[in-house]
Design an enzyme around this catalytic site. Structure first.
Site, short mmCIF file in Angstrom:
data_model
loop_
_atom_site.label_atom_id
_atom_site.label_comp_id
_atom_site.label_asym_id
_atom_site.label_seq_id
_atom_site.Cartn_x
_atom_site.Cartn_y
_atom_site.Cartn_z
N LYS A 34 1.14 -1.19 0.04
CA LYS A 34 -0.06 -0.06 -0.52
C LYS A 34 0.71 1.16 0.04
O LYS A 34 1.72 1.83 0.94
CB LYS A 34 -0.92 0.15 1.06
N TYR A 235 14.76 30.49 6.91
CA TYR A 235 12.93 30.72 7.27
C TYR A 235 13.66 31.43 9.02
O TYR A 235 13.32 30.57 9.36
CB TYR A 235 11.60 29.92 7.40
C1 LIG Z 1 -0.50 -2.07 6.39
C2 LIG Z 1 -0.87 -3.33 6.97
C3 LIG Z 1 -0.17 -3.94 7.60
C4 LIG Z 1 1.15 -4.38 7.57
O1 LIG Z 1 1.90 -3.63 8.82
P1 LIG Z 1 3.78 -3.44 8.75
O2 LIG Z 1 3.67 -2.78 9.84
O3 LIG Z 1 3.82 -3.09 8.02
O4 LIG Z 1 4.08 -4.81 8.64
C5 LIG Z 1 -0.91 -5.63 7.57
N1 LIG Z 1 -1.69 -5.39 8.26
C6 LIG Z 1 -2.96 -4.17 7.82
C7 LIG Z 1 -4.63 -4.65 7.81
C8 LIG Z 1 -2.18 -3.30 7.09
O5 LIG Z 1 -3.25 -1.41 7.34
#
Ligand SMILES: *Cc1c(COP(=O)(O)O)cnc(C)c1O
Length: 340
Positions: A34, A235
């Site tokens: 993702k 800044y």
């Molecule tokens: C993002 C996510 C993961 C992965 O988690 P990590 O800590 O990056 O391994 C697993 N399950 C769900 C539902 C997620 O949203």
């Protein structure tokens, strides 16, 4: 050279995956890609993951899933958050698997039913009736696998009890931290994200868990100048020189993912850790050099032992948030893929 460059080493992704598969002891590894693979590039990371034995690609939005479907026509792809009705129709056409978080289960599409075992987010708190024929998986998500193993184990146990009558379905609850710390959480599959990228779910050195960082981020000194006492950089004049100070300007700023709260972190200039000073701008930051250096001297922002975790500590956030913020727009940092 480009303003700044990200190098993504797919070889490191493969090695991390092998290490995780070895730990899983028979359960499937599912690759969580993702958010453009946490800023690393979803299509490339997914390809490496699939060829190394990852059995399913996990994403969160329909658009993320469709991008992967176009590249990988036969891969299993799971969308892990609830979709709108119109999106479910598209998911069905594209042969995606979807996550359902309530009792209203759409037909004609492979469904994973999500149970809330303690995260207090999406999901049913129990299964009131036997899941329908198109339900292929039962899933849940852990709130504390990185920080409170006792609570995480309670969630795993609750998941086991709720799903025991349906052990024929694919049961999955583990994330990266659980794979590394809670062997009994793996069930049939583990959804691993952060560990694929060689980042530590615990915010510590990934090498402690035999993980190898995938991302390198480098730039160069675009200008070098000497501040006289009383002169400032950036800044708000948040850094004012008390003595004559050589500084370098690096063309990466918060719009590139070098966050504003990373003032005070260190970058490597000619192999030496040097402090980032003054306010980080949208397009650049300043580094204190300690001496005069040439324009174009390489600057390593992440790599050669300098960790995303180091920057996260300074910014008071997690490594996840840092890499998700890098390179979100390819017109900024350039991304180069290697397979070393
Ligand atoms: C993002 C996510 C993961 C992965 O988690 P990590 O800590 O990056 O391994 C697993 N399950 C769900 C539902 C997620 O949203």
């Amino acid at each position: 050279m480009h303003r700044s460059q990200l190098t993504i080493d797919l070889g490191a992704v493969r090695r991390n995956i092998r290490r995780l598969i070895a730990t899983l002891d028979g359960a499937d590894l599912w690759a969580v890609v993702k958010a453009d693979a946490y800023g690393h590039g979803a299509v490339d990371v997914a390809g490496a993951a699939l060829s190394e034995g990852a059995r399913t690609l996990c994403v969160v939005t329909l658009a993320e899933a469709l991008e992967l479907r176009a590249e990988y026509p036969t891969a299993r792809i799971l969308v892990m958050s609830p979709l709108l009705p119109a999106e479910i129709a598209r998911a069905r056409e594209a042969g995606l698997e979807i996550t359902v978080v309530d009792a209203d289960i759409p037909e004609g599409v492979r469904v994973h039913l999500k149970l809330d075992t303690g995260m207090g987010r999406f999901g049913l708190s129990e299964l009131l009736s036997a899941p329908g024929r198109n339900v292929v998986g039962l899933m849940s998500h852990l709130a504390t696998a990185d920080c409170d193993l006792e609570f995480a184990r309670e969630q795993v146990e609750r998941f086991r009890q709720l799903t025991e009558p349906y052990a024929g379905l694919t049961r999955h609850i583990a994330n990266s931290a659980a794979v590394l710390r809670i062997p009994e959480a793996s069930f049939d599959a583990a959804r691993c994200g952060i560990a694929l990228y060689g980042l530590s779910p615990f915010g510590t050195d990934p090498a402690d868990d035999d993980l190898e960082p995938v991302l390198r981020w480098e730039s160069r000194l675009a200008q070098v100048k000497q501040l006289q006492p009383g002169e400032s950089t950036g800044y708000g004049r948040r850094f004012v020189a008390s003595e004559s100070t050589w500084i370098g300007l690096v063309p990466a700023g918060y719009a590139d993912g070098f966050r504003r709260d990373m003032t005070g972190t260190e970058v490597l200039v000619e192999g030496e850790r040097r402090p980032v000073i003054g306010t980080v701008s949208m397009d650049s930051f300043a580094v204190s050099l300690g001496r005069e250096l040439l324009v174009d001297t390489p600057v390593v922002i992440v790599g050669d032992g300098l960790l995303v975790e180091d920057h996260a500590r300074v910014a008071d956030t997690i490594n996840y948030e840092i890499t998700c913020g890098i390179c979100s727009d390819r017109r900024r940092a350039r991304r180069v893929i290697v397979d070393a």
